[in-house]
Design a protein around this motif. Structure first.
Motif, PDB file in Angstrom:
ATOM      1  N   ARG A 128      10.023 -12.569  47.748  1.00 13.96           N
ATOM      2  CA  ARG A 128       8.720 -12.326  48.364  1.00 13.96           C
ATOM      3  C   ARG A 128       8.749 -11.043  49.199  1.00 13.96           C
ATOM      4  O   ARG A 128       7.851 -10.201  49.115  1.00 13.96           O
ATOM      5  CB  ARG A 128       8.332 -13.522  49.244  1.00 13.96           C
ATOM      6  N   GLN A 129       9.800 -10.895  50.015  1.00 15.80           N
ATOM      7  CA  GLN A 129       9.920  -9.721  50.881  1.00 15.80           C
ATOM      8  C   GLN A 129      10.121  -8.439  50.073  1.00 15.80           C
ATOM      9  O   GLN A 129       9.533  -7.399  50.368  1.00 15.80           O
ATOM     10  CB  GLN A 129      11.075  -9.921  51.864  1.00 15.80           C
ATOM     11  N   LEU A 130      10.960  -8.517  49.046  1.00 20.57           N
ATOM     12  CA  LEU A 130      11.234  -7.337  48.226  1.00 20.57           C
ATOM     13  C   LEU A 130       9.971  -6.827  47.544  1.00 20.57           C
ATOM     14  O   LEU A 130       9.701  -5.618  47.524  1.00 20.57           O
ATOM     15  CB  LEU A 130      12.305  -7.657  47.184  1.00 20.57           C
ATOM     16  N   PHE A 131       9.198  -7.747  46.986  1.00 17.58           N
ATOM     17  CA  PHE A 131       7.982  -7.313  46.299  1.00 17.58           C
ATOM     18  C   PHE A 131       6.960  -6.755  47.292  1.00 17.58           C
ATOM     19  O   PHE A 131       6.295  -5.746  47.025  1.00 17.58           O
ATOM     20  CB  PHE A 131       7.358  -8.452  45.507  1.00 17.58           C
ATOM     21  N   LYS A 132       6.844  -7.418  48.436  1.00 16.08           N
ATOM     22  CA  LYS A 132       5.898  -6.961  49.452  1.00 16.08           C
ATOM     23  C   LYS A 132       6.234  -5.553  49.936  1.00 16.08           C
ATOM     24  O   LYS A 132       5.354  -4.722  50.147  1.00 16.08           O
ATOM     25  CB  LYS A 132       5.897  -7.941  50.625  1.00 16.08           C
ATOM     26  N   GLN A 133       7.535  -5.282  50.085  1.00 12.58           N
ATOM     27  CA  GLN A 133       7.962  -4.003  50.658  1.00 12.58           C
ATOM     28  C   GLN A 133       8.137  -2.894  49.628  1.00 12.58           C
ATOM     29  O   GLN A 133       7.828  -1.736  49.901  1.00 12.58           O
ATOM     30  CB  GLN A 133       9.274  -4.220  51.420  1.00 12.58           C
ATOM     31  N   TYR A 134       8.638  -3.267  48.418  1.00 11.06           N
ATOM     32  CA  TYR A 134       9.000  -2.233  47.437  1.00 11.06           C
ATOM     33  C   TYR A 134       8.289  -2.356  46.094  1.00 11.06           C
ATOM     34  O   TYR A 134       8.456  -1.485  45.233  1.00 11.06           O
ATOM     35  CB  TYR A 134      10.510  -2.266  47.182  1.00 11.06           C
ATOM     36  N   GLY A 135       7.542  -3.428  45.890  1.00 12.52           N
ATOM     37  CA  GLY A 135       6.927  -3.636  44.589  1.00 12.52           C
ATOM     38  C   GLY A 135       7.921  -4.208  43.589  1.00 12.52           C
ATOM     39  O   GLY A 135       8.916  -4.818  43.961  1.00 12.52           O
ATOM     40  N   ARG A 136       7.664  -3.973  42.315  1.00  8.64           N
ATOM     41  CA  ARG A 136       8.534  -4.528  41.278  1.00  8.64           C
ATOM     42  C   ARG A 136       9.865  -3.785  41.221  1.00  8.64           C
ATOM     43  O   ARG A 136       9.916  -2.563  41.419  1.00  8.64           O
ATOM     44  CB  ARG A 136       7.828  -4.458  39.920  1.00  8.64           C
ATOM     45  N   PRO A 137      10.940  -4.515  40.924  1.00  7.56           N
ATOM     46  CA  PRO A 137      12.267  -3.894  40.844  1.00  7.56           C
ATOM     47  C   PRO A 137      12.472  -3.185  39.509  1.00  7.56           C
ATOM     48  O   PRO A 137      11.681  -3.343  38.576  1.00  7.56           O
ATOM     49  CB  PRO A 137      13.205  -5.093  40.960  1.00  7.56           C
ATOM     50  N   LYS A 138      13.556  -2.436  39.420  1.00  6.30           N
ATOM     51  CA  LYS A 138      13.921  -1.828  38.135  1.00  6.30           C
ATOM     52  C   LYS A 138      14.430  -2.898  37.176  1.00  6.30           C
ATOM     53  O   LYS A 138      14.125  -2.898  35.997  1.00  6.30           O
ATOM     54  CB  LYS A 138      15.002  -0.761  38.349  1.00  6.30           C
ATOM     55  N   GLN A 139      15.248  -3.822  37.714  1.00  2.19           N
ATOM     56  CA  GLN A 139      15.806  -4.898  36.894  1.00  2.19           C
ATOM     57  C   GLN A 139      15.211  -6.233  37.327  1.00  2.19           C
ATOM     58  O   GLN A 139      14.988  -6.486  38.516  1.00  2.19           O
ATOM     59  CB  GLN A 139      17.332  -4.948  37.028  1.00  2.19           C
ATOM     60  N   THR A 140      14.971  -7.105  36.375  1.00  6.67           N
ATOM     61  CA  THR A 140      14.390  -8.417  36.655  1.00  6.67           C
ATOM     62  C   THR A 140      15.308  -9.254  37.554  1.00  6.67           C
ATOM     63  O   THR A 140      16.520  -9.311  37.346  1.00  6.67           O
ATOM     64  CB  THR A 140      14.123  -9.176  35.344  1.00  6.67           C
ATOM     65  N   GLN A 145      18.365 -12.110  55.135  1.00  2.00           N
ATOM     66  CA  GLN A 145      18.352 -10.648  55.224  1.00  2.00           C
ATOM     67  C   GLN A 145      19.460 -10.026  54.372  1.00  2.00           C
ATOM     68  O   GLN A 145      19.243  -9.032  53.677  1.00  2.00           O
ATOM     69  CB  GLN A 145      18.502 -10.214  56.676  1.00  2.00           C
ATOM     70  N   LEU A 146      20.647 -10.641  54.420  1.00  3.11           N
ATOM     71  CA  LEU A 146      21.758 -10.133  53.619  1.00  3.11           C
ATOM     72  C   LEU A 146      21.454 -10.275  52.140  1.00  3.11           C
ATOM     73  O   LEU A 146      21.693  -9.337  51.351  1.00  3.11           O
ATOM     74  CB  LEU A 146      23.050 -10.873  53.964  1.00  3.11           C
ATOM     75  N   LEU A 147      20.927 -11.421  51.730  1.00  7.32           N
ATOM     76  CA  LEU A 147      20.583 -11.631  50.324  1.00  7.32           C
ATOM     77  C   LEU A 147      19.530 -10.627  49.875  1.00  7.32           C
ATOM     78  O   LEU A 147      19.645 -10.042  48.790  1.00  7.32           O
ATOM     79  CB  LEU A 147      20.080 -13.061  50.113  1.00  7.32           C
ATOM     80  N   THR A 148      18.527 -10.410  50.708  1.00  5.51           N
ATOM     81  CA  THR A 148      17.452  -9.468  50.374  1.00  5.51           C
ATOM     82  C   THR A 148      18.006  -8.063  50.153  1.00  5.51           C
ATOM     83  O   THR A 148      17.669  -7.390  49.165  1.00  5.51           O
ATOM     84  CB  THR A 148      16.400  -9.447  51.503  1.00  5.51           C
ATOM     85  N   LYS A 149      18.871  -7.623  51.059  1.00 10.35           N
ATOM     86  CA  LYS A 149      19.434  -6.269  50.957  1.00 10.35           C
ATOM     87  C   LYS A 149      20.409  -6.153  49.784  1.00 10.35           C
ATOM     88  O   LYS A 149      20.478  -5.108  49.128  1.00 10.35           O
ATOM     89  CB  LYS A 149      20.118  -5.902  52.269  1.00 10.35           C
ATOM     90  N   THR A 150      21.144  -7.221  49.497  1.00 13.19           N
ATOM     91  CA  THR A 150      22.058  -7.211  48.348  1.00 13.19           C
ATOM     92  C   THR A 150      21.271  -7.122  47.040  1.00 13.19           C
ATOM     93  O   THR A 150      21.611  -6.340  46.141  1.00 13.19           O
ATOM     94  CB  THR A 150      22.936  -8.466  48.348  1.00 13.19           C
ATOM     95  N   LEU A 151      20.200  -7.911  46.930  1.00 12.26           N
ATOM     96  CA  LEU A 151      19.367  -7.868  45.743  1.00 12.26           C
ATOM     97  C   LEU A 151      18.685  -6.502  45.593  1.00 12.26           C
ATOM     98  O   LEU A 151      18.511  -5.995  44.473  1.00 12.26           O
ATOM     99  CB  LEU A 151      18.311  -8.981  45.788  1.00 12.26           C
ATOM    100  N   TYR A 152      18.292  -5.897  46.710  1.00 18.86           N
ATOM    101  CA  TYR A 152      17.691  -4.570  46.675  1.00 18.86           C
ATOM    102  C   TYR A 152      18.664  -3.555  46.076  1.00 18.86           C
ATOM    103  O   TYR A 152      18.302  -2.753  45.209  1.00 18.86           O
ATOM    104  CB  TYR A 152      17.269  -4.133  48.079  1.00 18.86           C
ATOM    105  N   GLU A 153      19.923  -3.596  46.557  1.00 17.42           N
ATOM    106  CA  GLU A 153      20.929  -2.662  46.055  1.00 17.42           C
ATOM    107  C   GLU A 153      21.174  -2.843  44.554  1.00 17.42           C
ATOM    108  O   GLU A 153      21.396  -1.890  43.825  1.00 17.42           O
ATOM    109  CB  GLU A 153      22.250  -2.862  46.818  1.00 17.42           C
ATOM    110  N   LEU A 154      21.125  -4.083  44.099  1.00 21.57           N
ATOM    111  CA  LEU A 154      21.406  -4.371  42.689  1.00 21.57           C
ATOM    112  C   LEU A 154      20.218  -4.052  41.773  1.00 21.57           C
ATOM    113  O   LEU A 154      20.404  -3.571  40.655  1.00 21.57           O
ATOM    114  CB  LEU A 154      21.782  -5.848  42.535  1.00 21.57           C
ATOM    115  N   ALA A 155      19.009  -4.338  42.239  1.00 17.72           N
ATOM    116  CA  ALA A 155      17.844  -4.314  41.331  1.00 17.72           C
ATOM    117  C   ALA A 155      16.920  -3.131  41.521  1.00 17.72           C
ATOM    118  O   ALA A 155      16.151  -2.779  40.619  1.00 17.72           O
ATOM    119  CB  ALA A 155      17.043  -5.603  41.493  1.00 17.72           C
ATOM    120  N   TYR A 156      16.964  -2.486  42.678  1.00 20.75           N
ATOM    121  CA  TYR A 156      16.018  -1.418  42.943  1.00 20.75           C
ATOM    122  C   TYR A 156      16.672  -0.025  42.879  1.00 20.75           C
ATOM    123  O   TYR A 156      16.008   0.958  42.702  1.00 20.75           O
ATOM    124  CB  TYR A 156      15.371  -1.606  44.316  1.00 20.75           C
TER     125      TYR A 156
END
Length: 413
Positions: A109-121, A402-413
């Protein structure tokens, strides 16, 4: 993906965990959600609705695993997966398993709100089962996804009420081919966020545990057969007392475990006595054994040695013994690359963490045999788990999210 406010209007991990705990809440304030039972179904359907309201594409597979999908812009044929299990032990805690699912929903929810769709699903999964609380089988959810568990494993399986696994699954609407096949080969990696269920992090004042490996474990059912007779008229030397034999075996098990290795643990947690009458010598005792250690070779040698000793003791006591090994999980190493990614974030944010092993089994143990996998812990107050008083502070829950959100950001965005 369409932005919508969640119907329950809850925005923190603590609030959402409390909300989810109402599905299966017990009189003692714990939670009971057993695979495919009514409360399990209500919880999965509530999460299904919440995932859709959050804007995720939500769907079930044929085993009952529930997914929320955040579609990638570029790489959609392989998925970054996070989540945990929805089932509980009987009268268990509200955080075990549920936290990892809630954290995944909040992170996406936070990732989409802040950055939109990721590069990887990215997908979050509410795994249908991990605990083995209703049927004598663990990891049905992650096992169905990876192919470790198959339908032939559940053919003759029944719960304590005599309901078959297949019957329960179909009654809940699964196993009928209505949903997509559970087995997947499109998972790029798996990240599980979980409460520690121990007291190491709290005692050492660490906010996060980064897991290097998960111990192996073996579970057994031991049946001792003796002879029922009158408690007052049968002299002690003539008895074939199943309870006496079981007591000697259990004491031997615990003493030998303590002598073997300080990291080896052995537990007898369940016992049944027949006929279970005060003035009758027991004819049968059935008890469970749980043995865990991080080295497969030590697990193997200890199990072989202790059961050879058991047989000798039973021969001396003139009682029979039957040993059933119903679970055998090997130790599993977590992915160093994924762990390093999370540790880099923790160092950058100056969050105190500890690299440690997990003494409890988790779905990461199954996924780790097939895809790069990471397991992350947040503290458990006083190390209490599988209990209504299981508790993790809101601040610790939020740090994990917060850690999960930032880890997923690094992997997918």
């Amino acid at each position: 993906m369409v932005k919508t406010d969640p119907p329950i209007r809850l925005f923190t991990a603590q609030e959402m965990i409390k909300w989810l705990s109402h599905f299966g809440r017990t009189e003692r304030g714990g939670v009971t959600r057993l695979l495919y039972d009514q409360k399990w179904q209500e919880a999965q359907q509530a999460l299904h609705k919440e995932m859709k309201a959050t804007g995720l594409k939500s769907y079930f597979d044929d085993a009952g695993n529930l997914y929320g999908r955040l579609e990638g812009l570029e790489k959609t044929d392989s998925v970054i997966l996070t989540g945990s299990h929805i089932d509980t032990v009987k009268d268990g805690g509200k955080y075990d398993g549920a936290y990892g699912i809630i954290a995944g929903v909040l992170a996406l929810r936070q990732l989409f709100k802040q950055y939109g769709r990721p590069k990887q699903t990215i997908e979050v999964v509410s795994l249908c089962e991990e605990e083995g609380s209703r049927f004598p089988l663990t990891y049905w959810g992650s096992g169905s996804i990876t192919g470790l568990r198959k339908k032939e494993h559940i053919k003759e399986m029944k719960d304590s009420s005599g309901i078959s696994f297949s019957e329960a699954m179909k009654e809940a609407g699964f196993g009928l081919g209505r949903f997509r096949e559970a087995r997947r080969d499109d998972i790029d990696c798996f990240i599980e966020l979980h409460i520690e269920q121990g007291e190491v992090l709290e005692r050492e004042d660490k906010a996060v545990g980064v897991i290097s490996r998960i111990v192996g474990q073996r579970r057994y059912i031991v049946t001792i057969t003796g002879e029922s007779n009158h408690a007052g008229t049968t002299p002690m030397p003539y008895r074939k007392d199943a309870v006496h034999t079981a007591a000697v075996l259990i004491q031997t098990l615990i003493e030998q475990a303590k002598k073997t290795n300080q990291e080896l643990v052995a537990t007898v947690g369940k016992m049944e006595v027949k006929p279970n009458i005060p003035n009758v010598i027991a004819r049968e005792v059935v008890f469970s054994i749980d043995i865990r250690h991080a080295e497969e070779s030590l697990l193997e040698s200890f199990s072989n040695d202790i059961f050879e000793t058991f047989r000798q003791i039973c021969q001396e006591h003139q009682t029979g013994i039957q040993i059933e090994n119903w679970m055998s999980e090997k130790p599993v190493l977590m992915c160093e690359k994924l762990s390093a990614l999370s540790m880099g974030i923790l160092k950058r944010e100056q969050v105190p963490y500890k690299v440690m092993a997990s003494g409890a089994g988790h779905d990461a143990q199954v996924f780790g045999q097939y895809v790069p996998t990471s397991l992350l812990f947040v503290p458990s107050h006083q190390g209490i788990s599988h209990s209504p008083v299981e508790y993790t502070k809101a601040a610790d829950l939020d740090k994990g999210v917060q850690l999960l959100t930032k880890t997923l950001y690094e992997l997918a965005y």
